[in-house]
Design an enzyme around this catalytic site. Structure first.
Site, PDB file in Angstrom:
ATOM      1  NE  ARG A   1      -3.315  -2.323   2.941  1.00  0.00           N
ATOM      2  CZ  ARG A   1      -4.012  -2.553   4.050  1.00  0.00           C
ATOM      3  NH1 ARG A   1      -3.995  -1.662   5.029  1.00  0.00           N
ATOM      4  NH2 ARG A   1      -4.718  -3.665   4.184  1.00  0.00           N
TER       5      ARG A   1
ATOM      6  NE  ARG B   1       4.605  10.302   5.155  1.00  0.00           N
ATOM      7  CZ  ARG B   1       3.273  10.382   5.308  1.00  0.00           C
ATOM      8  NH1 ARG B   1       2.503   9.380   4.912  1.00  0.00           N
ATOM      9  NH2 ARG B   1       2.740  11.462   5.851  1.00  0.00           N
TER      10      ARG B   1
ATOM     11  CG  ASP C   1       0.154   5.564   3.703  1.00  0.00           C
ATOM     12  OD1 ASP C   1      -0.592   4.570   3.707  1.00  0.00           O
ATOM     13  OD2 ASP C   1       1.081   5.732   4.523  1.00  0.00           O
TER      14      ASP C   1
END
Length: 264
Positions: free
Chosen positions: A52, A217, A54
């Site tokens: 996935r 991140r 985001d």
């Protein structure tokens, strides 16, 4: 209905999407691809992604797998998909895959790139990079990044409340370099302008056997703390050993993150 297994590689500008995974509301990359394949197949088609991404995260080499009974040749399927998909989502390749291939479960490693910009950046840089309003020391960030290489518990760099069996992952490469924005984006995505001459542009690239939610991140946010001079490079290793999310830097914005590629 049985069919052949396809491996589909895509690139996309994730700015306006809710992410890879289909959601109850909003447009997803998975949803767009399933709808396009369904139109060709004449029935619903389930698509699996390598992972996935985001909302707001981009991809230069997302991999998807799907089963298709339609005999359309792969070259024609690539053209048909790109004719149906929006211009900010492009299918790069379509190939026949061995039976049992799964975009997620067959993957052995992934590479992500996080882009940072500082100085007098151009008008498009904020779409594809985290524009930091102060100078960054590339040597300090480059010295810190390799401290994450190897197998470790990366609990300090995952979102709080994440439910996973364990936080151990193996990073095989973790590096920071300075370069031009067009070079960092590669051929799949390139903005109309690459910034002004005095802009400084940095790339953090990491390859691992798996990633935790928001892991890249969180690492990028920690590297900016070091690049800004608020922390020493050795601090990154200390945070890794302590394993507390609150000790690491902030979670960097989604706009600078790219899934570069997936290894099988």
């Amino acid at each position: 209905m049985s069919g052949r297994t396809l491996k589909i590689v895509l690139a996309y500008d994730g700015t306006r999407f809710v992410g890879w995974q289909r959601q109850a509301e909003g447009t997803s990359i998975q949803g767009l691809l399933e709808e396009a394949l369904g139109r060709i197949e004449g029935r619903p088609v389930a698509v699996a992604g390598s992972g996935r991404t985001d909302a707001g995260v981009h991809a230069l080499g997302q991999v998807a797998s799907a089963s298709l009974a339609h005999p359309i040749p792969t070259a024609e399927l690539l053209r048909a998909l790109n004719a149906m998909l929006p211009s900010d989502v492009r299918v790069l390749t379509v190939d026949e895959a061995p039976e049992g291939f799964h975009a997620r479960y067959s993957a052995r490693e992934k590479t992500y790139r996080y882009l940072l910009a500082s100085g007098r950046v151009g008008p498009f840089d904020g779409r594809f990079a985290w524009v930091v309003p102060h100078a960054l020391d590339p040597a300090a960030m480059a010295a810190a990044a390799p401290l994450l290489e190897g197998e470790h518990d990366f609990a300090a760099f995952q979102s709080t409340g994440t439910r996973v069996a364990h936080a151990r992952r193996r990073i095989v490469r973790s590096a920071v370099r300075e370069c031009g924005l067009a070079d960092m984006l590669g051929q799949a995505l390139r903005p109309a302008a690459a910034g002004t001459p005095d802009a400084r542009l940095f790339s953090y690239e990491v390859t691992a056997d798996g990633f935790l939610r928001h892991m890249v991140r969180a690492i990028a946010g920690s590297l900016v703390e070091i690049g800004a001079g608020r922390r020493e490079p050795s601090w990154l290793g200390e945070v890794l050993r302590e394993g507390a999310r609150g000790q690491a830097g902030p979670t960097a914005p989604a706009c600078g993150l790219f899934l570069v590629g997936v290894g099988y």
